[in-house]
Scaffold this motif. Structure first.
Motif, PDB file in Angstrom:
ATOM      1  N   HIS A 297       8.617   3.334  -1.420  1.00 24.29           N
ATOM      2  CA  HIS A 297       7.494   4.147  -0.972  1.00 24.29           C
ATOM      3  C   HIS A 297       7.102   5.158  -2.044  1.00 24.29           C
ATOM      4  O   HIS A 297       7.957   5.820  -2.632  1.00 24.29           O
ATOM      5  N   GLU A 298       5.799   5.264  -2.276  1.00 23.23           N
ATOM      6  CA  GLU A 298       5.302   6.227  -3.260  1.00 23.23           C
ATOM      7  C   GLU A 298       5.306   7.625  -2.645  1.00 23.23           C
ATOM      8  O   GLU A 298       4.656   7.881  -1.627  1.00 23.23           O
TER       9      GLU A 298
ATOM     10  N   SER B 117      10.351   8.636  -4.730  1.00 22.07           N
ATOM     11  CA  SER B 117      10.114   7.670  -5.815  1.00 22.07           C
ATOM     12  C   SER B 117      10.036   8.395  -7.154  1.00 22.07           C
ATOM     13  O   SER B 117      10.485   7.870  -8.186  1.00 22.07           O
TER      14      SER B 117
ATOM     15  N   GLY C 124       6.301   3.475  -7.245  1.00 21.55           N
ATOM     16  CA  GLY C 124       6.039   3.605  -5.822  1.00 21.55           C
ATOM     17  C   GLY C 124       4.950   2.679  -5.292  1.00 21.55           C
ATOM     18  O   GLY C 124       4.083   2.215  -6.030  1.00 21.55           O
TER      19      GLY C 124
ATOM     20  N   ASP D 249      13.027   6.838   3.090  1.00 20.10           N
ATOM     21  CA  ASP D 249      13.182   6.511   1.669  1.00 20.10           C
ATOM     22  C   ASP D 249      14.237   7.350   0.968  1.00 20.10           C
ATOM     23  O   ASP D 249      14.683   7.009  -0.131  1.00 20.10           O
TER      24      ASP D 249
END
Length: 431
Positions: free
Chosen positions: A192-193, A197, A204, A265
């Protein structure tokens, strides 16, 4: 054969049942429910203190056969499903060859009949060879026994193909299961950005990569009137779009996975490739938005997106690792421990999301304890505490980010057509 399941808490959302009752099974069918049922000539299952539910349904499973039997096959995958408390699974078409014609559908159904121990319903591909260029012969797939179409594993990048798929599927009352991902925005991303990240130094994937395709497909559902189902929705924006579509009265449904509901994340800090999944684990704000959508009815069902891989595909650098989590055997325990036990999700809603919810999405005659229906039954013991040990999995895929985690609340018995097939994580049916 007569079987009496005594003293359990029956939860059947379809029939609005939540009560301590007995359940009588005869010749593979639900015969009656109630108290003080006649037990003469019955085999007895004492379900006191346990939760007796319609058989759980997973509409998003990768059984890998044909073509990738080294990752999973129908025998191992259905055994994993049974031990995980699932009585029906819908298998995705990204096999080799792809499930895009009558012959491959026939192979899957016949193999499931011979070696499978739960119900297996094939999903055909939207496009031939999942190439996204030409529609599969949808009428042929329906006649052969497919219950939906999807190119899952790959997005349908061409809008005209998705439009035509929704149009044709509508004629057969078939849902179109959409893997929503704009590959141009994914652009080689690994997670996930966002904040993590950047911290972890991994390229990402923005939430927008999913959301723009969800928006496009909802617009096409509005245009065609077809049934659009969003697979593994993972972002707050996707939830907002689906919520709006439902409010508008569009035939749009969606699913979420246990891992997107319980993991963020942040856990990727150890670069454990078992955390690599598509769509990626999102940030906390998205996770909380998914949980909110469970409660307000935006989410129709929970599905595992069971994606088993062989050891080498995960025992490597994060960039090179395959995406996917082997989820069939942990899904119920994860939701019970992380959502139900802390009071974040009511047990009745949880059962609905695994039974009548997915049955309604797929239009299948499952997901209830109604008299006369097949006796597919899942029994849960909310007191069982176990540590997740992938070495005990019946799946060939041992890739799980939950390994070593202690969870409370596990399926203890799984019955298919009135026959006990799994008990306490072990297969008891010989096939």
């Amino acid at each position: 054969m007569r079987l009496l399941i005594k003293g359990g808490r029956l939860i059947d959302p379809f029939n609005h049942i939540d009560a301590i009752q007995d359940l009588l099974v005869e010749d593979g069918k639900i015969r009656s429910r109630g108290n003080a049922l006649d037990d003469s000539g019955c085999e007895i299952i004492d379900a006191s203190g346990k939760i007796v539910c319609p058989g759980f349904i997973d509409i998003h499973v990768h059984l890998r056969e044909p073509g990738f039997e080294y990752k999973e096959d129908i025998a191992s995958g259905t055994r994993a499903a049974a031990c995980g408390g699932f009585t029906t699974v819908c298998c995705m078409p990204n096999t080799e060859p792809v499930i895009d014609n009558e012959a491959v559908v026939g192979f899957v159904r016949e193999k499931a009949r011979k070696v499978g121990i739960v119900n297996v319903l094939p999903v055909g591909s939207i496009s031939k060879k999942q190439a996204g260029l030409e529609l599969s012969e949808i009428a042929e797939l329906v006649t052969a026994g497919c219950v939906a179409i999807s190119d899952d594993g790959k997005p349908v990048m061409k809008a005209n193909i998705m439009r035509n798929a929704l149009d044709y599927a509508k004629m057969f009352g078939l849902p179109v299961l959409s893997h929503c991902e704009d590959l141009n925005l994914v652009n080689g991303g690994l997670m996930h950005e966002g904040y993590y990240s950047t911290i972890y130094g991994l390229r990402g994937i923005p939430a927008a990569a999913e959301e723009v395709m969800v928006a496009r497909d909802i617009i096409l559902a509005r245009l065609t009137g077809g049934h659009l189902h969003i697979c593994h929705a993972s972002t707050a924006g996707s939830m907002a779009l689906v919520r709006q579509a439902k409010a508008e009265g569009l035939n749009v449904t969606c699913e979420v996975t246990p891992h997107h509901l319980t993991l963020s994340d942040e856990i990727i800090d150890g670069y454990d490739a078992d955390t690599k999944v598509n769509p990626p684990l999102r940030s906390e704000e998205h996770l909380l938005a998914l949980r909110e959508a469970l409660l307000d009815g935006t989410v129709d069902c929970i599905a595992t997106d069971h994606a088993p891989h062989h050891f080498e595909a995960k025992d490597c650098e994060y960039e090179l690792a395959a995406c996917g989590i082997s989820g069939l055997e942990t899904a119920i325990a994860v939701i019970m421990d992380k959502l139900v036990r802390p009071g974040l999700l009511d047990i009745k809603d949880m059962v609905k999301l695994f039974t009548s919810g997915p049955a309604g999405v797929m239009g299948i005659d499952k997901g209830s304890l109604e008299e006369g229906k097949s006796a597919d039954i899942t029994i849960i013991d909310s007191e069982i505490v176990k540590t997740v040990d992938p070495r005990t999995f019946k799946s060939k895929g041992r890739n799980t980010p939950y390994k070593g985690m202690e969870l409370q609340g596990w399926p203890c018995m799984t019955l298919v057509n009135g026959v006990l097939v799994a008990q306490n994580g072990e297969i008891v049916l010989k096939k």
